[in-house]
Motif scaffolding. Structure first.
Motif, PDB file in Angstrom:
ATOM      1  N   ALA A  55    -108.604 -20.803 -62.207  1.00 55.56           N
ATOM      2  CA  ALA A  55    -108.848 -20.228 -63.521  1.00 55.56           C
ATOM      3  C   ALA A  55    -110.318 -19.879 -63.592  1.00 55.56           C
ATOM      4  N   ARG A 114    -113.936 -19.025 -64.631  1.00 55.78           N
ATOM      5  CA  ARG A 114    -114.626 -19.493 -65.833  1.00 55.78           C
ATOM      6  C   ARG A 114    -115.731 -18.535 -66.218  1.00 55.78           C
ATOM      7  N   SER A 127    -111.033 -19.248 -69.649  1.00 54.83           N
ATOM      8  CA  SER A 127    -110.873 -19.935 -70.933  1.00 54.83           C
ATOM      9  C   SER A 127    -110.865 -18.977 -72.111  1.00 54.83           C
ATOM     10  N   PHE A 148    -107.311 -17.384 -72.053  1.00 58.20           N
ATOM     11  CA  PHE A 148    -106.297 -18.369 -72.424  1.00 58.20           C
ATOM     12  C   PHE A 148    -106.322 -18.627 -73.927  1.00 58.20           C
ATOM     13  N   CYS A 182    -109.127 -25.023 -75.831  1.00 56.84           N
ATOM     14  CA  CYS A 182    -109.010 -25.317 -74.401  1.00 56.84           C
ATOM     15  C   CYS A 182    -110.344 -25.694 -73.760  1.00 56.84           C
ATOM     16  N   PRO A 189    -104.875 -28.420 -73.917  1.00 55.00           N
ATOM     17  CA  PRO A 189    -104.987 -27.662 -72.660  1.00 55.00           C
ATOM     18  C   PRO A 189    -106.262 -28.073 -71.932  1.00 55.00           C
ATOM     19  N   VAL A 211    -108.677 -27.266 -68.457  1.00 56.27           N
ATOM     20  CA  VAL A 211    -108.981 -26.549 -67.228  1.00 56.27           C
ATOM     21  C   VAL A 211    -110.069 -27.345 -66.517  1.00 56.27           C
ATOM     22  N   HIS A 231    -108.287 -25.455 -62.316  1.00 56.98           N
ATOM     23  CA  HIS A 231    -106.831 -25.550 -62.451  1.00 56.98           C
ATOM     24  C   HIS A 231    -106.457 -25.953 -63.878  1.00 56.98           C
ATOM     25  N   TRP A 232    -105.414 -25.292 -64.425  1.00 58.25           N
ATOM     26  CA  TRP A 232    -104.952 -25.566 -65.784  1.00 58.25           C
ATOM     27  C   TRP A 232    -103.872 -26.651 -65.780  1.00 58.25           C
ATOM     28  N   CYS A 269    -101.228 -20.910 -62.995  1.00 56.77           N
ATOM     29  CA  CYS A 269    -101.250 -22.194 -63.703  1.00 56.77           C
ATOM     30  C   CYS A 269    -101.480 -22.021 -65.207  1.00 56.77           C
ATOM     31  N   GLY A 270    -102.360 -21.085 -65.603  1.00 55.62           N
ATOM     32  CA  GLY A 270    -102.613 -20.864 -67.024  1.00 55.62           C
ATOM     33  C   GLY A 270    -101.380 -20.337 -67.748  1.00 55.62           C
ATOM     34  N   VAL A 282     -98.945 -23.217 -68.316  1.00 55.03           N
ATOM     35  CA  VAL A 282     -99.326 -24.071 -69.444  1.00 55.03           C
ATOM     36  C   VAL A 282     -98.922 -23.420 -70.766  1.00 55.03           C
TER      37      VAL A 282
END
Length: 671
Positions: A3, A5, A59, A62, A89, A122, A124, A128-129, A207-208, A211
Motif C-alpha cells: 500500500a 504511502r 491511505s 483508502f 485509517c 483499518p 496499514v 500491508h492493509w 489487500c486494501g 479490507v
C-alpha cells in the motif's frame, strides 16, 4: 500487498475536516484509461485522481473510498448502520509515532467509539492493509452471553497477522484508559484476539480492496445480538465470498465514486454562482479538465449539456473549449452538435453559429462530412425541441445533397428527418417525408414505419397509427415483437386496457412471441398493479387474490400474459439449480412473474414428475440501474414477498443480488 504511502498534509488531519451533505473536501475520481506517465495527480483544490486499474491503495485513496462507501454505497437500514463505527485509517500509524500519539487519542475520545457494537480499525503497516474489529466493547467484560472480543482480518495470513498483536493491544488499552474504561484496561489480556480464516488475496496489490470488502460484508452479515466470539465462524470463513463478488464490489465502488464527481462539481458551481463569480467557475473547469481522464471529462460535459438548470448548462461551452485543448481530444460531430444545440436552447444563437462555421472549416468544406454533420445537428435539435432549427438545417441538407449521387447519404437524410419529426411529435410531417422518400426511389425501412406508428400512437391518433401499420404490411414487413410492443405502449399511454388485450391476442394469433419488454409495457399501463408495487405491504400474495382486486379488463390482460411462454423462458431447471432471472423486468413484471413462478414451482414439486433441484435461486440484481445506487427496488419487492409468504428463500451471502434456498426446503414450503 503493498500500500504505497503518501503522507503529505494528511499527517495532521483532524476528523472534523469534512464538509456537509456527504461531499468530501477531497474527492476520489477514478479513471478507466491508464495514463502510462502518471498514476496519480492532485489538483490544488484537493481532487485526487486514481485510475481503476491501479489497485495499490495508499491511505489517501483508502480513506476517500471508504467515505464514499459509507455515505453512498452501503444498502443497509439506517438503524443497523448505527451499530458500526470506523476510525481513520491513519490513526493507528499516527499513534505509533510519539509526537502525534496524544492527538490521536484525543481525537478518538471525541468519537465515542465504545457506544457502538462494532468498531472498524483499518491498519496499514509495513506496506500491508489489515482490519481489526472491536466487538461488544460497550458490554460488561464478565457477561455470560455477549462478551467483548477482537477480530483481526488479514488477506495474507502467510505474513503472520499476530506479529502486530502487541501494538494492537497497546493501542486499545490506551484508548480505553483515555475513555475511562478501567474494567477493560485491567482485563484486556483476557479479551481474545481472533484471526478468522477469511478469503485470501490472489496477488500482491489487493489487500486494501479486501479490507474494504471485509467491512462491506461484515456490516451486512454480522449478528446483532449474538456474541461474535461464538458465532463469527458461521459466516466469516474461507468461503465467505468468491473473487467474482470482490470484482463486482470493486467495480461498484468505482462507479459510486465517479458519481460523486458530478456532486462535487455541481456543489462548487452552486457556491460560485451564489457569489456571482464566473471566473472562479471557469478556473474550476480548467483545473478539473486538466486533471481528469477522457471518460470522466466527457461524462461530466454530458451532464452539463443535459441539465435544464441554466448555471450548469451555461458551463458546457467553456468546458467543451477546455476539452478541445487536451491531448486526447478528437473532433466529434455528435459532441459538437450537442454543444451547439445547448447554446441554441439557451438563446446563444451567435455563439452556436460560430461553432457551426468552425466545424465546417474543420471539415474542409467536404460535402459528405458536412452532410453527416447536418444529420447530427438535426437529430440533436429535435431532441431539444428546436423545431425551427430542424427545418432550417434539413433545408440546408437537401440543398447540399441536391447534386449528390450518393444514395446512402440521401437515404440517411430522409431517415434523420423522419426521426426528428417523430421526436417533435409531428407524425403527419414525418409521413409526408416518407412519401417523398418513396417517390425518389428509396423504400422506407421497418424502422421508419415504426417511428411513425409510435408518433401517431403517442398522440392518440390510433386510426392513423393502424393505417400506417397496414401500409407497413403492404410494403412487405411482418409485424414483429418490437412493432407490437410499440402499439401496446401507445394504447397503454392512453389507458386503453381493452385494446391492449385485443392486440396481445393478435400477437398470439400471428405466432409473434411475447417478451419481457411486452410484460413491462403492458403492466406499466395497469394502474391497479402499479399501485400495489408502490406499496409492497399491501400486495396480494397469490394470483387468485390478485385477480379479485383487478378490474375486468385487467383480469383479461393478466390471463393473456400468463398464457404466454415468457416465464418458462426466464426459468432454468436442472438437477443442480432451478433459477429465475429477473433482470430487465420492471416492478409490475417482477410481481406478476413471481406469482406465476410460485404457481409453476408448486405444480412441479407437487406432481412428482419433475426433478427437485439442489438449490432454488431468484436473481434480482444489486440495483445498479436504480436512481439511488445500491438501492434495488426489485430486491426490496422480492424480499417483501418472501417474508410475507414465509418463504425459506434468503439473501445469498456470496451474492447479495440473489435469493437462495435448498430445493427440498422450497418443496416443503409449497407442498
Amino acid at each position: 500487498m503493498e500500500a504505497s504511502r503518501r503522507r503529505s498534509n494528511r499527517k495532521s488531519r483532524k476528523p472534523s475536516e469534512k464538509v456537509g451533505n456527504n461531499i468530501p473536501t477531497t474527492l476520489c475520481i477514478y479513471e478507466d484509461v491508464v495514463d502510462p506517465d502518471c498514476e496519480e495527480l492532485e489538483m490544488n483544490d484537493g481532487v485526487t485522481i486514481i485510475n481503476q486499474q491501479n489497485r495499490k491503495l495508499n491511505s489517501d485513496q483508502f480513506d476517500i473510498i471508504l467515505e464514499n462507501m459509507w455515505n453512498n454505497y452501503f444498502s443497509i437500514e439506517i438503524e443497523r448502520k448505527k451499530l458500526f463505527k470506523c476510525i481513520d485509517c491513519l490513526w493507528f500509524d499516527m499513534y505509533m509515532t510519539q509526537e502525534t500519539k496524544p492527538k490521536v487519542l484525543n481525537w478518538i475520545k471525541k468519537q465515542d467509539i465504545f457506544s457502538k457494537k462494532y468498531v472498524f480499525i483499518p491498519i496499514v503497516c509495513w506496506g500491508h492493509w489489515r482490519l481489526v474489529i472491536l466487538c461488544n466493547f460497550g458490554e460488561c467484560i464478565h457477561s455470560e452471553t455477549i462478551r467483548p472480543c477482537m477480530l483481526l482480518l488479514d488477506s495474507l495470513n502467510s505474513a503472520d497477522p499476530k506479529t502486530i498483536e502487541p501494538n494492537i493491544r497497546m493501542f486499545i488499552k490506551d484508548i480505553c484508559r483515555e475513555e475511562g474504561k478501567t474494567e477493560i484496561v485491567e482485563s484486556l489480556a483476557q479479551i481474545p484476539l481472533l484471526v478468522p480464516k477469511v478469503p485470501q488475496q490472489q496477488n500482491s496489490e489487493d489487500c486494501g480492496i479486501y479490507v474494504l470488502y471485509y467491512i462491506n460484508l461484515f456490516m451486512k452479515n454480522a449478528p446483532e445480538d449474538v456474541s461474535i466470539s461464538e458465532s463469527y465462524s458461521n459466516f466469516m470463513n474461507e468461503n465467505w465470498f468468491n473473487i467474482e463478488g470482490l470484482e463486482t464490489f470493486w467495480n461498484e465502488i468505482f462507479l459510486c465514486a465517479s458519481t460523486n464527481l458530478g456532486q462535487f462539481i455541481f456543489h462548487e458551481v452552486d457556491k460560485y454562482a451564489a457569489s456571482g463569480d464566473t471566473t472562479a467557475s471557469h478556473r474550476l473547469i480548467r483545473k478539473f479538465v486538466a486533471s481528469s481522464s477522457k471518460s470522466i471529462a466527457l461524462n461530466t460535459l454530458s451532464h452539463l449539456l443535459s441539465s435544464d438548470v441554466h448555471r450548469y448548462c451555461s458551463l458546457a461551452l467553456p468546458m467543451y473549449e477546455r476539452i478541445t485543448q487536451t491531448t486526447w481530444f478528437t473532433w466529434n460531430s455528435k459532441l459538437i452538435s450537442s454543444v451547439i444545440a445547448s447554446l441554441e436552447k439557451q438563446g446563444y444563437s451567435d455563439e452556436a453559429q460560430v461553432l457551426i462555421s468552425e466545424s465546417i472549416q474543420k471539415l474542409e468544406f467536404r460535402n459528405q462530412e458536412i452532410a453527416l454533420f447536418y444529420c447530427d445537428l438535426i437529430h440533436v435539435f429535435a431532441k431539444n425541441g428546436l423545431k425551427e432549427s430542424v427545418f432550417n438545417y434539413y433545408s440546408q441538407l437537401k440543398e447540399l445533397l441536391s447534386g449528390s449521387t450518393s444514395s446512402s447519404l440521401n437515404r440517411k437524410a430522409f431517415e434523420y428527418m423522419i426521426s426528428a419529426l417523430c421526436t417533435l411529435d409531428l407524425p403527419n410531417d414525418a409521413e409526408e417525408v416518407m412519401k417523398e422518400m418513396n417517390n425518389v426511389g428509396f423504400n422506407p425501412s421497418g424502422f421508419e414505419f415504426r417511428l411513425i406508428v409510435l408518433a401517431y400512437g403517442k398522440s392518440g391518433l390510433f386510426d392513423k397509427m393502424k393505417r400506417v401499420l397496414d401500409q407497413m404490411k403492404i410494403s412487405g414487413y411482418v409485424l414483429d415483437t418490437i412493432c407490437f410492443n410499440v402499439v401496446l405502449s401507445s394504447y397503454g399511454n392512453h389507458g386503453k386496457i381493452s385494446e391492449i388485450v385485443l392486440w396481445i391476442q393478435k400477437m398470439k394469433n400471428s405466432n409473434t412471441p411475447l417478451s419481457i419488454r411486452t410484460y413491462n409495457t403492458v403492466l406499466n399501463s395497469c394502474s391497479t398493479i402499479i399501485a400495489f408495487v408502490q406499496d409492497p405491504k399491501s400486495l396480494p400474495l397469490s394470483i387468485k387474490e390478485l385477480m379479485e382486486k383487478l378490474t375486468k379488463d385487467e383480469v383479461l390482460l393478466i390471463r393473456e400474459l400468463m398464457d404466454s411462454s415468457v416465464l418458462l423462458e426466464k426459468l432454468e431447471w436442472s438437477s443442480s439449480e432451478g433459477k429465475l432471472d429477473l433482470h430487465g423486468m420492471h416492478l409490475g413484471s417482477v410481481y406478476v412473474i413471481l406469482l406465476q413462478w410460485i404457481e409453476e414451482l408448486r405444480m412441479r414439486f407437487c406432481c412428482g414428475s419433475w426433478m427437485i433441484p439442489a438449490e432454488i435461486t431468484v436473481v434480482c440484481g444489486l440495483g445498479k440501474h436504480s436512481s439511488i445506487r445500491g438501492k434495488s427496488p426489485v430486491k426490496a419487492l422480492v424480499s417483501e414477498l418472501m417474508v410475507r409468504l414465509k418463504s425459506p428463500m434468503r439473501i445469498d451471502r456470496k451474492n447479495v443480488g440473489c435469493f437462495v434456498a435448498k430445493g427440498k426446503n422450497v418443496r416443503n414450503w409449497l407442498c
